[in-house]
Structure formats: structure tokens, C-alpha cells
Design a protein around this motif. Structure first.
Motif, short mmCIF file in Angstrom:
data_model
loop_
_atom_site.label_atom_id
_atom_site.label_comp_id
_atom_site.label_asym_id
_atom_site.label_seq_id
_atom_site.Cartn_x
_atom_site.Cartn_y
_atom_site.Cartn_z
N GLN A 44 -7.41 7.88 16.19
CA GLN A 44 -6.15 7.41 14.82
C GLN A 44 -6.54 8.45 13.85
O GLN A 44 -7.64 7.22 12.76
N PRO A 45 -5.66 8.83 12.58
CA PRO A 45 -6.07 8.86 11.84
C PRO A 45 -5.52 7.54 11.48
O PRO A 45 -5.47 6.65 11.72
N GLU A 46 -6.22 7.14 10.03
CA GLU A 46 -6.01 6.24 9.05
C GLU A 46 -4.58 6.77 9.12
O GLU A 46 -4.25 6.84 8.65
N GLN A 67 1.27 7.12 8.70
CA GLN A 67 -0.19 7.96 9.05
C GLN A 67 0.11 8.96 8.43
O GLN A 67 1.28 10.07 8.48
N GLU A 103 0.61 -0.72 0.18
CA GLU A 103 0.19 0.39 -0.25
C GLU A 103 0.23 0.92 -0.08
O GLU A 103 2.19 0.78 0.51
N ILE A 139 -0.97 3.14 7.79
CA ILE A 139 -0.68 1.91 7.34
C ILE A 139 0.42 0.86 7.77
O ILE A 139 1.38 1.58 8.27
N LYS A 187 3.13 1.69 12.69
CA LYS A 187 1.89 2.71 12.01
C LYS A 187 2.00 4.01 10.89
O LYS A 187 2.82 4.81 11.36
#
Ligand SMILES: C[S@@+](CC[C@H](N)C(=O)[O-])C[C@H]1O[C@@H](n2cnc3c(N)ncnc32)[C@H](O)[C@@H]1O
Length: 449
Positions: A146-148, A158, A3, A150, A156
Motif C-alpha cells: 500500500q502507499p503510505e 492515501q 497529521e 494516514i 486509510k
């Protein structure tokens, strides 16, 4: 590649060319030249995907301090540490935390990497592919908004404004490394730390911090500077004082862990606690440096009107380092933790890294330089001391020659005055000796030579 934030298959320019910082592979953009070893100074270019090699020593110290906190429990006991790299760019720092900190601590290290720049985050995510897999990193079970993000290898990633990332989370370790002044991020970072946490701040606006840019120094830090030999030490103390003042307004106290002027930037690491009494005690450690007759300077809480012209401040006049922690930051510890192993170079080779024997020699030199003099100076910089520029001593002592710095330091130590060299590009020494004892020691060499 997996991603990405842009949704593109791979970031523009990927994979670039390979470099190794610490034990971690770095993909450099094709237009960034291979770093010379021990680069110094501001980044020549600061576009997306640019990794500033001059910051490698600061990142090395960050790895060592975070590992030390996990090992010795001085942040959150033996509980997990949530660490936020709030302006992570291409993620070199978080990847170094993941790769180089001892695997036995990794399950307690929960990492969030944040940046606003889509391309930098894409580059960071793509870079994760060539990282060693440390395995079984449990993601944090978060009830926080939390923000989106990956997630890759337990990190994490972001994309948010750093201030939003701080508001939305609670962390025990926050790194703030912006372009220029960190001032707009300090309040948010202090509030995002739990009951006890560590804040690491980089500031490259050294002209404001030293006072060489008087108006921005006053505007940003409320600081009146004097640009002399003490300007670097002042810059460190101004940043610490600013963090302490902001922290006190939020009922928090700071304790400096390590604070350095490193070439073109100031970097401070402080432990922050919720404590009204501690905050009050911190206020007593705010003051001014007054240049005086008879000795180079004194610290005072309030200069007299007559002293003001020769005074820089307000700034932090307390200890700069934590003795116990900094005493462990030896060259051996740095090499053991952060120097690339043959297996790292082999893994890099399979991705296209070219690494000559001379690269390894220079890499070791740079890692040693990252912590040089810190352990020896720890007992001095963790308490009251006198800071002296070695090359100014002949003028001060009115002599024509100087002993080597090592001989002078040995002589003062043998006379019972603890003395050490401090890490600065210029040769400075810190001593518990009265100023006159240093002058006498310098003169005694002249009379015996
Ligand atoms: C000096 S670089 C960080 C370098 C990085 N820590 C490293 O060691 O390579 C500053 C980064 O801050 C990011 N940035 C600037 N303003 C921001 C903001 N308000 N919120 C989040 N990121 C921001 C930029 O995109 C840039 O990647």
C-alpha cells in the motif's frame, strides 16, 4: 489537527463554514456559498476543497447501497468489505459511509480514501476531527503493498494516482468519481475487485454519453448517439455497456444494481463477478436502440443496414437495476439512515453549524428525492419494459388532453400491465404494457372526460 499530507498545521482556509450533508458535517471553503437545497447541475467551481452539493443524492444512494450490501450479504457474505473511494477529494463520501451506515456493520467495513490532491486530502483529514466517533474500527491487516497512508477512525487516507491505488490493492467495493469521463479508470477498477465486488461509477461527460457530442461519444465509448427523448436512458446504457465490454475482456461479468441519469451526470452501480460464462451472457445483452414505426423503439442485437440511421448504440440492452435490492431503497429507509438526528445537529452546533428548522425540512425533502420512485420502479427496470415520455403521449395517441400521470399509471396497473414512474427529471413511465395498450388507455380517458 493531527497529521496531514502537506505536513502543514492546518489546510489553507480551514475551518471554512459548516454544512450538514446526510448526518455528516461538512466544512465548506469560505468562498463556497452555503448550498441551496436540491442543487442541480455541474459544479460552478471545482477547485481543491470544493464539495459539489449536487452530488449529495448520489452519495446518499451510495451509503444506502453499501449498507444494504453489508446487511444482506450480497457482496462478500458476512465477511468484511474493503471499500475504496479512489478519487475521494475532501472525503465526504467515505465520511458518510463511516457516520451513517449502521454501527453494527462498521467492524466489517474497511475504508480506503485516495486522491492525488494534497490540499483536498488535508481538508479531508481535518474534517475527520468533527466526525462522530463510531469506535473500535479495526484497521485492515494488509499484506498488500500500500502507499503510505494516514489512518483516522479506521479510514486509510492515501495520496496516489487512482490507478496505482487500484493496482496495489484488492477491494470488494470501488467508487470512481472523476471530473468528466471515468473511462481511464474502468479497467483498473475491474481488475482491483475481488472474485465478487461492486463498482460504482460517476460520469459527468454526458455530452459524449448521450451523443450530443458525436465525436467524443464515438472516440471514448465507440457510441453512435441520437439526441432525442431517449438520450438519457441511452447514456446510462452506454456507460453500462462500456463497463460490461471491458469486464468481458477480463473474463468478468456485470450485473447492474442501480443505474441512473441524475441531472448532469450518469451514475451506475454494478456487481462484478469473475465468470467467463457470465461474460459471454453479458455479450448477448449488448445491442442497439432502433426507433421504429408504430412504437417508439425496439432493442436489437444487430440493426439492419436500413435501421442503422435510426439506431443508437452499441449499448447495454439488459436490465438496469436489481429488483430485490432496489425494492428496499424506499424513502423511509433513506430518511431512517441518512437524515440528521437532533444529536447530529447538536454536535454540529458545538462546531459552529447553523441549522434552522427550514434546513431540516429541506434536508428531508432532498433525502427523499434521492430515492424517489426507485422502489416502485424496481420491478420494471430490473427486466424488459417500455419507457415512455409522459408528455409525448398526447401526440402519440393523437388526443388533446392527458390524465394525470398517477391516474394513467393506476389504470394500466388495474388492467394488469405493471407500470410505474421512473426517476428522471422529466416525467417518464416504464410499463410492461404493449405500446398500443398505453395508447388505448390514454384515449379512453379522453372519451370519458
Ligand atoms: C469529482 S472530484 C471527486 C469528488 C468526490 N468523490 C466527492 O464526492 O466529493 C474528482 C477528484 O479526482 C481527483 N483526481 C483526478 N485525477 C486523479 C487521479 N489520476 N488519481 C487520483 N485522484 C485524481 C481530483 O483531485 C479530485 O479531487
Amino acid at each position: 489537527m493531527g497529521e496531514s499530507f502537506s505536513g502543514d498545521e492546518s489546510p489553507e482556509g480551514w475551518p471554512g463554514h459548516l454544512w450538514c450533508e446526510g448526518r455528516t458535517l461538512v466544512h465548506l471553503k469560505d468562498d463556497q456559498s452555503r448550498p441551496s437545497h436540491m442543487p442541480r447541475g455541474p459544479a460552478a467551481k471545482s477547485g481543491t476543497g470544493f464539495m459539489n452539493p449536487a452530488m449529495a443524492p448520489a452519495r446518499t444512494r451510495s451509503v444506502l447501497l453499501l449498507q444494504d450490501a453489508l446487511e444482506h450479504g450480497w457482496v462478500n457474505g458476512d465477511r468484511p468489505i474493503r471499500a475504496l473511494d479512489a478519487l475521494c477529494a475532501t472525503g465526504i463520501r467515505v465520511r458518510r459511509w463511516r457516520n451513517e451506515i449502521n454501527p453494527q456493520h462498521q467492524h466489517r467495513l474497511h475504508i480506503t480514501a485516495n486522491d492525488l490532491d494534497t490540499n483536498a486530502l488535508d481538508w479531508a483529514l481535518a474534517s475527520m476531527v468533527s466526525d462522530a466517533f463510531v469506535g473500535n474500527i479495526t484497521p485492515i491487516e494488509d499484506e498488500q503493498v500500500q502507499p503510505e497512508f494516514i489512518e483516522q477512525n479506521g479510514i486509510k487516507f492515501q495520496q496516489a494516482d487512482a490507478r496505482m491505488a487500484m493496482v496495489q490493492g484488492s477491494f470488494q467495493w470501488i467508487d470512481v468519481d472523476p471530473f468528466g469521463s471515468p473511462i481511464t479508470f474502468i479497467d483498473g477498477a475491474l481488475q482491483a475487485l475481488g472474485r465478487v465486488g461492486v463498482l460504482e461509477v460517476t460520469a459527468t461527460d454526458t455530452a459524449a454519453l448521450t451523443g450530443s457530442s458525436a465525436t467524443s461519444g464515438m472516440r471514448r465509448y465507440g457510441h453512435k448517439g441520437i439526441v432525442d427523448l431517449y438520450a438519457h436512458d441511452d447514456a446510462v446504457r452506454v456507460l453500462l455497456g462500456t463497463i460490461a465490454t471491458r469486464a468481458a475482456q477480463l473474463d468478468r461479468a456485470i450485473e447492474p444494481i442501480l443505474a441512473l441519469f441524475d441531472g448532469h451526470h450518469v451514475r451506475v452501480s454494478v456487481r462484478v463477478r469473475k465468470s467467463k460464462q457470465g461474460a459471454d451472457r453479458n455479450r448477448e445483452l449488448m445491442g442497439w436502440r432502433v426507433r421504429t414505426e408504430g412504437k417508439p423503439y425496439k432493442f436489437t442485437n444487430h440493426p439492419t443496414p436500413e435501421e442503422l440511421e435510426q439506431a443508437s448504440g452499441p449499448l447495454w440492452i439488459g436490465p438496469l437495476w436489481n429488483e430485490e435490492i432496489c425494492s428496499r431503497l424506499t424513502e423511509e429507509y433513506a430518511v431512517e439512515t441518512c437524515l440528521a438526528q437532533p444529536s447530529d445537529i447538536e454536535r454540529g452546533g458545538s462546531h459552529g453549524l447553523e441549522w434552522a428548522d427550514s434546513d431540516q425540512v429541506y434536508a428531508e425533502r432532498e433525502i427523499r428525492r434521492s430515492v424517489r420512485h426507485i422502489a416502485q420502479a424496481a420491478p420494471l427496470l430490473s427486466g424488459e419494459h417500455l419507457l415512455l415520455a409522459y408528455d409525448q403521449l398526447p401526440r402519440m395517441a393523437e388526443v388533446g388532453s392527458l390524465p394525470t400521470m398517477e391516474r394513467l399509471i393506476d389504470a394500466l396497473n388495474e388492467a394488469g400491465h405493471r407500470t410505474a414512474r421512473v426517476p428522471d427529471l422529466r416525467p417518464f413511465l416504464a410499463t410492461k404494457a404493449p405500446f398500443q395498450a398505453v395508447i388505448d388507455a390514454v384515449r379512453s380517458f379522453e372519451s370519458t372526460e
